[in-house]
Write an enzyme that holds these catalytic residues in place. Structure first.
Site, PDB file in Angstrom:
ATOM      1  N   ASN A  66      -1.731  -5.888   9.895  1.00 48.55           N
ATOM      2  CA  ASN A  66      -2.102  -4.805   9.088  1.00 48.55           C
ATOM      3  C   ASN A  66      -2.545  -5.160   7.766  1.00 48.55           C
ATOM      4  OD1 ASN A  66      -1.710  -1.864   8.470  1.00 48.55           O
ATOM      5  ND2 ASN A  66       0.221  -2.500   7.033  1.00 48.55           N
TER       6      ASN A  66
ATOM      7  N   GLY B 279       0.802  -1.123  -0.001  1.00 51.52           N
ATOM      8  CA  GLY B 279      -0.030   0.031   0.028  1.00 51.52           C
ATOM      9  C   GLY B 279       0.937   1.219   0.061  1.00 51.52           C
ATOM     10  N   GLY B 280       1.205   1.835   1.175  1.00 49.94           N
ATOM     11  CA  GLY B 280       1.569   3.263   1.362  1.00 49.94           C
ATOM     12  C   GLY B 280       3.116   3.095   0.481  1.00 49.94           C
TER      13      GLY B 280
ATOM     14  N   SER C 107      -1.124   6.039  12.158  1.00 48.23           N
ATOM     15  CA  SER C 107      -1.757   4.785  11.740  1.00 48.23           C
ATOM     16  C   SER C 107      -2.164   3.721  12.319  1.00 48.23           C
ATOM     17  CB  SER C 107      -0.595   4.256  10.637  1.00 48.23           C
ATOM     18  OG  SER C 107      -0.223   5.403   9.754  1.00 48.23           O
TER      19      SER C 107
ATOM     20  N   CYS D 269      -4.934   3.818  14.249  1.00 53.76           N
ATOM     21  CA  CYS D 269      -5.327   4.438  15.683  1.00 53.76           C
ATOM     22  C   CYS D 269      -6.607   4.985  15.504  1.00 53.76           C
ATOM     23  CB  CYS D 269      -4.395   5.652  16.308  1.00 53.76           C
ATOM     24  SG  CYS D 269      -2.728   4.635  16.743  1.00 53.76           S
ATOM     25  N   GLY D 270      -7.559   4.574  14.570  1.00 52.82           N
ATOM     26  CA  GLY D 270      -8.798   4.890  14.666  1.00 52.82           C
ATOM     27  C   GLY D 270      -9.774   5.798  13.801  1.00 52.82           C
ATOM     28  N   LYS D 271      -8.734   6.289  12.652  1.00 54.25           N
ATOM     29  CA  LYS D 271      -9.313   7.387  11.654  1.00 54.25           C
ATOM     30  C   LYS D 271     -10.459   6.662  11.087  1.00 54.25           C
ATOM     31  CE  LYS D 271      -5.468   8.283   9.605  1.00 54.25           C
ATOM     32  NZ  LYS D 271      -4.808   7.466  10.615  1.00 54.25           N
ATOM     33  N   THR D 272     -10.283   5.575  10.440  1.00 51.63           N
ATOM     34  CA  THR D 272     -11.351   5.002   9.461  1.00 51.63           C
ATOM     35  C   THR D 272     -12.641   4.760  10.422  1.00 51.63           C
ATOM     36  OG1 THR D 272      -9.872   4.047   8.057  1.00 51.63           O
ATOM     37  CG2 THR D 272     -11.959   2.960   8.122  1.00 51.63           C
TER      38      THR D 272
ATOM     39  N   GLY E 184     -18.733   3.479  18.033  1.00 55.00           N
ATOM     40  CA  GLY E 184     -19.974   4.245  18.071  1.00 55.00           C
ATOM     41  C   GLY E 184     -20.198   5.136  19.358  1.00 55.00           C
TER      42      GLY E 184
END
Ligand code: GTP
Ligand code: SPV
Ligand code: MN
Length: 607
Positions: A388, A223-224, A273, A275-278, A517
């Protein structure tokens, strides 16, 4: 010089002289068997996918339409920060947080690696655009790659092909600038040599030339490291362009939160990375009447609009999300997005009935094929999916996509969240007193390392604005850029800044806060702070709610846990001071004095 006849090289669907010259130069250096100019059509996608199936890179999933399982080489599973380079002319401009090699030296080394490296392979030319195609100043790129997996993934993650290429030359014939991004897996094929499903090379380089705005990547398909529009362009090169043009390129999700009164608030949040963005970007609020929509889960480009507010655009077109931990309970909107198909899964486990599985799913299969392509049963000692492992899925399939997601104008941001993964010390939420204090919070934030990058997991490190691995220039100059943008703006219109931590643990190591949530309860408090309606307590580190200031109705967790998650322990914070000093010392004399002032204030408040 005699022109080399490589089939397809002369089939360029553009008159852009810079593109033509660069593609020819790369083809002559890397000597592929053929060149394919990608148009982004359905036919092309179908052809690429079937080639990947023939090559053994993709296994079609029976349970999801037009979706594929890929298992990487076991050594090629994450970003390689040790092999990532910022090749500025002067070492001091890359700063102390980046690996630096002089551009001449890097070009010389990599040119030799690239020489003949596409032998026996197809060279794909992918025109792409980061951000909406309708932008006044579209941010264009060309990725050249010898891995069809990258073509399939770039199709999901970026606006690519014919529609992007059309932007390269304006109606009056002007050629627009573009970022040349060269990628090779670094595994040429000798005549008759059988290819492997996931070609790569033990020698890896992820190099960036900030002055000339070029990207050279070698040896990895992950990916990155290989989807060069993402971190390489949108953050490392992007941060340099943003500095020069007066805007911000950030590792942030963009969320739209809608109150019961139908008022919309746009929130941008930077977490390191994994740590919960998505998860926050696709939040399903648990509190009645509140709704959320998403505009992006990883990257935000933000600039001030004519009205003085800060507007954010997501340069991406898809989600490249962490699979483990994603399930109907934690992130139902991600599940709904991938369920529709058109998704590439990398390094997850494969079920016997042709579906995907990973740790954190409710179902407990008796048998799986692990990401290492081995038999797996519940007795196996290793996880079935790599920590990952990722899904790569179109944003357009997300059921809560905000209708304005493709608007080149962007959305006005009301709050910026910084957050990390800290088992101790950092409270659930903490509001900055003002912009400068907020920049201090971002500049000194810390997080435990995750599996998103190669290396030791769990170690606490400073990760300023979640940009440590993604800064294209000196961290001190980056902090100055943040401070100065704040000064140049109308203070009453600046987003409020908050520092959050969903990952604090109790003495028995369990998470104190339920997260996912339930994070909507924290967002509700943040919105009420913006509206001047909620209470907070002044603490040495900022403005923190008491448990009774949050909406905890219906929350199953004991109130004592919530209180513990919100606790500001002066002793623990005093222990942070030397760590912040050490961090500032590492960055050196380019740390803005404003941030040193903030550190001094923190020290005084802690007594
Ligand atoms: P990148 O794509 O690497 O930039 O990661 P990200 O920041 O988008 O992280 P993501 O949302 O994928 O979450 C990473 C991991 O953290 C997953 O295993 C999630 O299940 C877990 N996670 C996310 N949000 C929360 C939360 O609120 N609480 C807890 N305990 N775990 C969470
Ligand atoms: C991250 O590591 O922050 C990611 C995945 O979003 S990658 O594309 O590898 O950067
Ligand atoms: Mn990310």
């Amino acid at each position: 010089m005699t022109a080399v006849a490589i089939p397809g090289l002369d089939k360029a669907p553009t008159s852009h002289s810079g593109v033509l010259a660069w593609v020819r130069e790369v083809a002559e250096l890397t000597t592929p068997d053929r060149v394919v100019w990608c148009d982004g059509s359905e036919e092309e996608a179908a052809r690429i996918n079937s080639e990947l199936v023939d090559a053994g890179t993709f296994v079609p999933l029976e349970a999801k339409p037009n979706s594929f399982w890929a298992a990487s080489d076991p050594s090629d599973v994450a970003r390689v920060e040790e092999r990532t380079f910022i090749c500025s002319e002067r070492e001091e401009d890359a700063g102390p947080t980046n690996n630096w090699v002089h551009p001449d030296e890097m070009r010389a080394t990599m040119t030799e690696l690239y020489r003949g490296c596409m032998r026996g392979r197809t060279m794909y030319v992918i025109p792409f655009c980061m951000g909406p195609l309708g932008a006044d100043d579209p941010k264009l790129g060309i990725e050249i790659t010898d891995f069809a997996y990258v073509v399939a993934s770039m199709r999901v993650m970026t606006r690519m092909g014919k529609a992007a290429l059309e932007k390269f030359v304006t109606e009056d014939g002007t050629e627009r600038p573009f970022v040349p991004a060269l990628h090779s897996v670094g595994k040429p094929l000798e005549p008759g040599e059988q290819d492997v499903p996931w070609p790569c090379n033990d020698t890896k380089y992820i190099s960036h030339f900030p002055e000339t705005r070029e990207i050279w990547s070698y040896g990895s398909g992950y990916g990155g490291n290989s989807l060069l529009g993402k971190k390489c362009y949108s953050l490392r090169i992007g941060s340099v362009i943003a500095r020069d043009e007066g805007w911000l390129a950030e590792h942030m999700l963009i969320l739209k939160l809608i109150s019961p009164e139908d008022k919309a608030y746009y929130i941008a949040a930077a977490f390191p990375s994994a740590c919960g963005k998505t998860n926050l970007a696709m939040l399903q609020p648990t509190i009645p009447g509140w709704r959320a929509e998403t505009l992006g889960d990883d990257i935000a480009w933000m600039r001030f609009g004519e009205d003085g507010r800060l507007y954010a655009v997501n340069p991406e077109f898809g989600f490249f999300g962490v699979a483990p931990g994603t399930d109907w309970h934690t992130n139902p909107n991600a599940m709904r997005t991938i369920e529709q198909g058109n998704t590439v899964f990398t390094n997850v486990a494969l079920t016997d009935d042709g579906d995907v599985w990973w740790e954190g799913m409710d179902s407990k299969p008796e048998h799986l094929t692990s990401w290492k392509k081995q038999d797996w049963t519940p007795e196996s000692s290793e996880p079935a999916a790599h920590p990952n492992s990722r899904y790569c899925t179109p944003m357009s399939q997300c059921p809560i996509l905000a209708p304005e997601w493709d608007d080149p104008k962007g959305v006005p941001i009301s709050a910026i969240l910084f957050g990390g993964r800290r088992a101790t010390t950092v409270p659930l939420v903490n509001e900055a007193r003002d912009w400068q204090h907020g920049v201090f919070m971002g500049a000194t934030m810390s997080s435990e390392k995750t599996a998103a990058a190669a290396g030791k997991v769990g170690e606490v490190r400073r990760d300023p604005m979640a940009m440590l691995p993604f800064l294209g220039y000196h961290a001190g100059d980056y902090f100055k850029h943040w401070i100065e943008l704040g000064k140049s703006a109308d203070g009453t219109k600046l987003p409020k800044i908050f520092y959050v931590n969903w990952f604090r643990r109790g003495d028995d190591k369990r998470f104190l806060w339920p997260g996912f949530g339930e994070n909507s309860r924290v967002l509700k408090w943040i919105v009420e702070r913006i509206e001047g309606k909620a209470n907070a307590v002044e603490t040495p580190i900022g403005l923190v709610p008491r448990a009774e200031d949050l909406d905890t109705e219906g929350l199953k967790e004991p109130l004592a846990d919530i209180q513990a998650a919100l606790d500001v322990d002066a002793d623990e914070w005093r222990q942070e001071i030397p760590l912040i000093e050490e961090w500032f010392a590492k960055i050196g004399d380019r740390v803005p004095s404003n941030l040193r002032d903030e550190l001094e204030l923190l020290r005084q408040r802690l007594g």
